[in-house]
Design an enzyme around this catalytic site. Structure first.
Site, PDB file in Angstrom:
ATOM      1  N   ARG A   7       0.832  -1.206   0.000  1.00 46.95           N
ATOM      2  CA  ARG A   7       0.000   0.000   0.000  1.00 46.95           C
ATOM      3  C   ARG A   7       0.866   1.256   0.000  1.00 46.95           C
ATOM      4  NH1 ARG A   7      -5.609   1.316   1.022  1.00 46.95           N
ATOM      5  NH2 ARG A   7      -6.105  -0.755   1.797  1.00 46.95           N
ATOM      6  N   PHE A  41      -9.333   0.802  -3.297  1.00 49.75           N
ATOM      7  CA  PHE A  41      -9.551  -0.117  -2.185  1.00 49.75           C
ATOM      8  C   PHE A  41     -10.173   0.568  -0.983  1.00 49.75           C
ATOM      9  CE2 PHE A  41      -6.307  -2.234  -4.644  1.00 49.75           C
ATOM     10  CZ  PHE A  41      -6.780  -3.540  -4.647  1.00 49.75           C
ATOM     11  N   HIS A  42     -10.850  -0.233  -0.159  1.00 42.64           N
ATOM     12  CA  HIS A  42     -11.283   0.201   1.154  1.00 42.64           C
ATOM     13  C   HIS A  42     -10.031   0.546   1.956  1.00 42.64           C
ATOM     14  CE1 HIS A  42     -13.112  -0.020   5.157  1.00 42.64           C
ATOM     15  NE2 HIS A  42     -14.278   0.102   4.544  1.00 42.64           N
ATOM     16  N   TYR A  43     -10.167   1.364   2.978  1.00 45.04           N
ATOM     17  CA  TYR A  43      -8.991   1.741   3.760  1.00 45.04           C
ATOM     18  C   TYR A  43      -8.475   0.597   4.627  1.00 45.04           C
ATOM     19  CZ  TYR A  43     -12.250   2.399   7.648  1.00 45.04           C
ATOM     20  OH  TYR A  43     -13.194   2.209   8.611  1.00 45.04           O
ATOM     21  N   ARG A  44      -9.264  -0.447   4.806  1.00 47.89           N
ATOM     22  CA  ARG A  44      -8.832  -1.569   5.640  1.00 47.89           C
ATOM     23  C   ARG A  44      -7.961  -2.541   4.855  1.00 47.89           C
ATOM     24  NH1 ARG A  44     -14.588  -2.042   8.456  1.00 47.89           N
ATOM     25  NH2 ARG A  44     -14.179  -0.593  10.171  1.00 47.89           N
TER      26      ARG A  44
END
EC number: 3.1.15.-
Length: 181
Positions: A113, A127-130
């Protein structure tokens, strides 16, 4: 092919080093699984062309590992730049998940990331932040159930698609042995 917010997108990248400010991405691969870790599709495996100047920044470990795997030769021959690699990866992912629904999945995925933020921001923003980081579970197992560590071994090929397959298999192992699901 069904688009689902429950699907998981797995990514692995090989880089010239560990610092996104100084190093670059050499390869990116993608796999999509359902929520139960069944592989739905393998996406493109893309070697990204980098200059000899960028390749010269690699330390001995990276030179040896990526030369032995054939990645350095693939990078030198590649017609892909980061923009095209991102576009093809996103084209694939969009067939399987809506934007900002899948966590970024992989092993030590925070490192990937970091490189996305610096070099592939459009992909990172999808993407989702998770994250689903298999290495987090491994570190907990190392401390809480160390006897399990020898029961799962990885080849350590440092080829992006192989690394994703191993990450998925490793999470399946932890699911059945640690979480008992």
């Amino acid at each position: 092919m069904t688009v689902s917010a429950q699907n998981l997108v797995w990514i692995d990248m090989e880089m010239t080093g560990l610092d996104p400010e100084e190093n670059v991405v050499l390869e990116i691969a993608t796999i999509v699984t359902d929520k139960d870790l069944n592989v739905l599709a393998e996406g493109p495996v893309i070697a990204i062309h980098q200059s000899d100047e960028e390749l010269a920044k690699m330390d001995d470990w990276n030179v040896n590992t990526h030369t032995r795997s054939g990645l350095v030769a693939r990078v030198k021959e590649s017609q892909y730049d980061e923009t095209r690699a991102v576009a093809e990866t996103l084209d694939f992912i969009r067939q399987w998940v809506p934007e900002r629904t899948s966590p970024l999945c992989g092993n030590s995925i925070g490192q990937d990331r970091r490189f996305m933020v610096k070099h592939m921001s459009e992909l990172e923003a999808f993407f989702h932040y998770r994250n689903v980081d298999v290495s987090t579970i491994k570190e907990l197992v190392r401390r809480w159930q160390p006897e399990l560590l020898d029961q799962f071994t990885k080849s350590g090929s440092h080829m992006a698609l192989d690394d994703i397959r191993e990450s998925i298999a490793e999470l399946r192992f932890y699911r059945s042995h640690v979480f008992k699901i």
